[in-house]
Design an enzyme around this catalytic site. Structure first.
Site, PDB file in Angstrom:
ATOM      1  N   CYS A 126       0.848  -1.199   0.000  1.00 38.26           N
ATOM      2  CA  CYS A 126       0.000   0.000   0.000  1.00 38.26           C
ATOM      3  C   CYS A 126       0.877   1.241   0.000  1.00 38.26           C
ATOM      4  CB  CYS A 126      -0.933  -0.001   1.218  1.00 38.26           C
ATOM      5  SG  CYS A 126      -0.055   0.092   2.794  1.00 38.26           S
ATOM      6  N   CYS A 184       3.432   1.608   2.783  1.00 41.16           N
ATOM      7  CA  CYS A 184       4.681   0.859   2.606  1.00 41.16           C
ATOM      8  C   CYS A 184       5.691   1.695   1.818  1.00 41.16           C
ATOM      9  CB  CYS A 184       4.426  -0.459   1.886  1.00 41.16           C
ATOM     10  SG  CYS A 184       3.388  -1.625   2.779  1.00 41.16           S
ATOM     11  N   ASP A 196      12.252  23.894 -33.632  1.00 39.21           N
ATOM     12  CA  ASP A 196      13.384  24.117 -34.524  1.00 39.21           C
ATOM     13  C   ASP A 196      12.931  23.672 -35.908  1.00 39.21           C
ATOM     14  OD1 ASP A 196      16.033  24.647 -35.341  1.00 39.21           O
ATOM     15  OD2 ASP A 196      16.495  22.514 -35.207  1.00 39.21           O
ATOM     16  N   ASP A 200      16.358  19.105 -31.782  1.00 33.20           N
ATOM     17  CA  ASP A 200      17.097  17.876 -32.070  1.00 33.20           C
ATOM     18  C   ASP A 200      17.887  17.364 -30.879  1.00 33.20           C
ATOM     19  OD1 ASP A 200      19.283  19.527 -31.876  1.00 33.20           O
ATOM     20  OD2 ASP A 200      19.799  19.475 -33.994  1.00 33.20           O
ATOM     21  N   ASP A 229      20.314  22.344 -30.105  1.00 28.63           N
ATOM     22  CA  ASP A 229      19.394  23.250 -29.431  1.00 28.63           C
ATOM     23  C   ASP A 229      19.490  23.147 -27.915  1.00 28.63           C
ATOM     24  OD1 ASP A 229      18.182  24.215 -31.848  1.00 28.63           O
ATOM     25  OD2 ASP A 229      17.177  22.288 -32.015  1.00 28.63           O
TER      26      ASP A 229
END
Length: 770
Positions: A75, A78, A481, A666, A670
């Site tokens: 759960c 835990c 781009d 890319d 960039d």
């Protein structure tokens, strides 16, 4: 305090002292010189060996990062307990448990604390953690599910019998029943309930015991206390022939709790299975080619860069590499999105996880197993699923705040009932604790995020950071781009204009300079297969402009006109890109390239605008191509001729004006603007995945996945808010009747289970987004 020789001695000494047996050291007369280490500790210390760690540990910011499978997580409490215990260690930087998949992502300084010590700490809490592997982890989850189902089956069978005997006792109380028959039904109920209590209920007692040992509380603590008191009080009443028995309540309570836990666990696993299934399993062994031409089988983790590997037809490629011998058809659908096999021959690059279809090939290893494409994809997915966005962190804080208030309220309810009707005090308190358990609140956010992340991976949008879904839903602008993003990035050299020397020499100079670049222009020279390229020294890459290098003592430049010539020049025809080669700003040649617009680009831009995003192009191309492409696709704003720093500055200005920006590029050229944006998305073919720092990756370069991402991100936020509202409304509405005694504990257990199941099933709707 004495120094100990090893962790084994430390563990044994700690056990002896904690048991109050420290006088052993004063009374012993023989000291074993060869006392063996505890077997469990010896196994754990095996995970500290460098050769073993090479298989499952990678480095992130000079810290060790491990993905672990955890047994015994049942759960949200835990998961919280594991994270809380590990983060207390000074060496641990991050510990995050994915409740849906039972996986732990651990980031720590292994120079301060060995992994075996952290695993040992978890075992003291009652959780067994081992290195994650896809195939063995699936077996572990099936094993846990099978064990839980068996416990549920015993509880179901026994509770039906217990209820049948309890019905007879209840009717006898109204109509009259002789004592010997009543006692007979009680003894039979005890026999039926005993295996339910000890076998089926074991999961609750175990969880409660380890929580108490860790000086923490979870909802299994009050549940276990109630079950233990009820069961043994019923035994006392049965033996003495006095009082009331609650065997039916005990058995039904365990049955309903286990039913809810089983259904919830099954639904959570369904939510988390997609992304793992999408990524193939890396083979364990590889055929390494020896110097004498023979080959040997070795573990994939032992492959080194430069090794030669034989990949037979039908096998999965174990590494990233380059084809040295042979040709075959290889399926790379994972990265390219192309369902049909791609022809590979000598000199072509291949990636790990691809399927070799036709013929054997000999591959030269270019990346180790730890840094391969497949390993990187696994690491990126695991990182995304382990990071908690701000909304999830708030939900966790609310859940713990709620637990503390509910515990105080439960005590108030007990005290109130004690003065009104003492026999109802305990059951009313238990009903309050069970009915208002914040399991649904703890599950509301992580299950939805897991389902959404895996659904997006199925559609080709690989989330690598936890904040992506929340931010994509709130985004106002999306920036593209041009080259390799809106266009295919597969430039084709169509014409060469020579101003000095001959065309072949110009191509050799240009190819020699471009061989050190990852730009699409550099890739366009590779199909020319030019031999005997001259050597280049003093290479320098000016981002967004071009390359500079020295060949035979002469400095050359290749790039756009402003960079290579120092001034603007004639622009090429529409749809073409022109690159200039120069020396001392004197033109040697110009090269015209043609690129294709991605066929789905126009429809994607149109749908993104319909979903409320402002579209932009920021390009380094100094020609009129960006403006023409923007007009063709219907993009709102376009700026060309920008350096990477200028792109980043423009995005920064948008953010200053209140925009939330997604940047699609890319992944390498960039890098500055990708880092500046709120969410960065890289094309999978445009960058080395191991080097990209993007928040998401477009697998197969499918732009259409951006539309799906926006749609699922918005729906995810809606589902999370629905789940949180449901959890709060349910907990607040069930509190008054539970406190007033109108809801018995067994009915509270049903309500709690159904509440948790509701939020999980609601999150599963994210898997059905079209």
């Amino acid at each position: 305090m004495r120094e100990l020789c090893c962790m084994g001695c430390y563990a044994v000494t700690e056990a002896i002292v904690n048991a109050g047996l420290e006088h052993y050291y004063q009374e012993r007369d023989v000291i074993s010189p060869t006392a063996p280490l505890p077997e469990a500790l010896t196994i754990l210390q095996g995970y500290d060996h460098p050769d073993t760690q090479q298989q499952f540990i990678h480095r992130e910011q000079n810290l060790a990062c491990a993905e672990l499978s955890v047994e015994g997580v049942s759960c949200a409490a835990c998961a919280w307990l594991i994270e809380r215990r590990l983060i207390q260690e000074p060496a641990v930087s991050q510990a995050s448990v994915n409740l849906s998949s039972h996986r732990l992502r651990l980031l720590w300084d292994d120079s301060k604390t060995p992994l075996s010590q952290l695993l040992s700490d978890l075992e003291k809490l009652g959780y067994k953690a081992r290195p994650f592997r896809t195939d063995t982890h699936a077996g572990l989850l099936k094993k846990e599910s099978r064990q839980l189902l068996m416990r549920l089956g015993v509880a179901a069978l026994g509770s039906m019998q217990a209820m049948m005997y309890a019905t007879g006792i209840y009717f006898g109380a109204f109509t009259g029943m002789e004592v010997q028959y009543r006692d007979y039904f009680r003894w039979i109920s005890l026999i039926v309930t005993t295996p339910i209590f000890f076998y089926s209920g074991y999961v609750f007692y175990r969880s409660a015991w380890y929580a108490i040992k860790a000086r923490s509380l979870n909802m299994d603590v009050p549940v276990s206390i109630a079950l233990i008191i009820s069961f043994f009080a019923s035994i006392y009443a049965t033996v003495t022939g006095s009082g009331e028995t609650y065997f039916d309540s005990v058995s039904m309570f365990i049955f309903f709790l286990l039913t809810g836990r089983y259904l919830e666990a099954k639904a959570r696993r369904q939510a988390s299975e997609t992304a793992t299934d999408l990524i193939p399993i890396l083979p364990r062994l590889a055929h390494r080619v020896l110097t004498d031409g023979h080959h040997e089988q070795i573990p994939v983790t032992q492959l080194q860069v430069g090794d030669k590997v034989l990949v037979k037809a039908g096998e999965t490629l174990p590494c990233d590499g380059k084809v040295l011998e042979g040709s075959s058809a290889v399926s790379e659908a994972l990265l390219t999105g192309e369902p049909l096999p791609i022809s590979k021959t000598v000199g072509d690059c291949v990636v790990s996880g691809s399927q070799n279809h036709d013929s054997p090939m000999i591959i030269e290893v270019t990346k180790s197993a730890q840094s391969s494409t497949l390993a990187t994809l696994h690491q990126l997915i695991n990182r995304a699923l382990s990071e908690k966005p701000l909304l999830a962190q708030r939900a966790d804080k609310m859940a713990h705040w709620f637990v503390a208030r509910v515990l105080v309220l439960a005590v108030v309810v007990y005290v109130g009932w004690y003065f009104v009707e003492p026999s109802h005090a305990f059951w009313a308190m238990l009903a309050v604790l069970v009915a208002t358990c914040p399991c649904a609140l703890s599950l509301a956010t992580p299950v939805a995020l897991t389902a959404a992340t895996n659904t997006l991976a199925e559609h080709g949008f690989l989330v690598t950071r936890g904040h992506v879904l929340e931010t994509v839903a709130q985004a106002t602008h999306i920036v593209f781009d041009k080259t390799g993003t809106l266009t295919e990035g597969k430039l084709e050299l169509v014409s060469v204009h020579v101003f000095q020397g001959d065309e072949q020499h110009a191509k050799l100079l240009a190819a020699a300079l471009e061989q050190y670049s990852e730009h699409p222009v550099a890739a366009a020279f590779k199909p020319l297969r030019l031999d005997d390229l001259p050597s280049v020294t003093d290479m320098h890459n000016t981002a967004g402009a071009g390359l500079t290098g020295t060949i035979n003592g002469q400095v050359y430049r290749i790039g756009h006109a402003e960079f290579a010539l120092g001034h603007d020049a004639e622009t090429p025809a529409e749809g073409y890109l022109r690159i200039w080669l120069s020396s001392q700003q004197q033109a040697i040649a110009s090269f015209d390239f043609r690129d294709k617009v991605r066929p789905e680009a126009q429809s994607v831009i149109s749908m993104l605008k319909q979903k409320g995003l402002t579209t932009l192009i920021l390009s380094g191309d100094q020609s009129h191509a960006p403006q023409k492409l923007a007009a063709q696709l219907g993009i709102d704003t376009v700026l060309g001729g920008l350096s990477p720093q200028e792109k980043s500055a423009y995005v920064q200005q948008l953010q200053a004006d209140g925009a939330i920006v997604i940047m699609v590029g890319d992944g390498v050229n960039d890098a500055p603007v990708l880092g500046q944006s709120h969410v960065s998305v890289a094309m999978s073919s445009g960058a080395d995945l191991a080097q990209t720092t993007a928040d998401a990756i477009l697998l197969g370069d499918r732009l259409s996945a951006l539309v799906t991402a926006r749609q699922i991100a918005i729906k995810t936020q809606i589902v999370i808010k629905q789940n949180l509202k449901w959890a709060f409304v349910y907990n607040l509405s069930v509190l008054p009747p539970a406190a007033l005694g109108y809801i018995p504990p067994w009915l509270a257990a049903i309500g709690m289970s159904l509440s948790s199941l509701f939020v999980v099933l609601n999150a599963l709707r994210l898997k059905r987004v079209n």
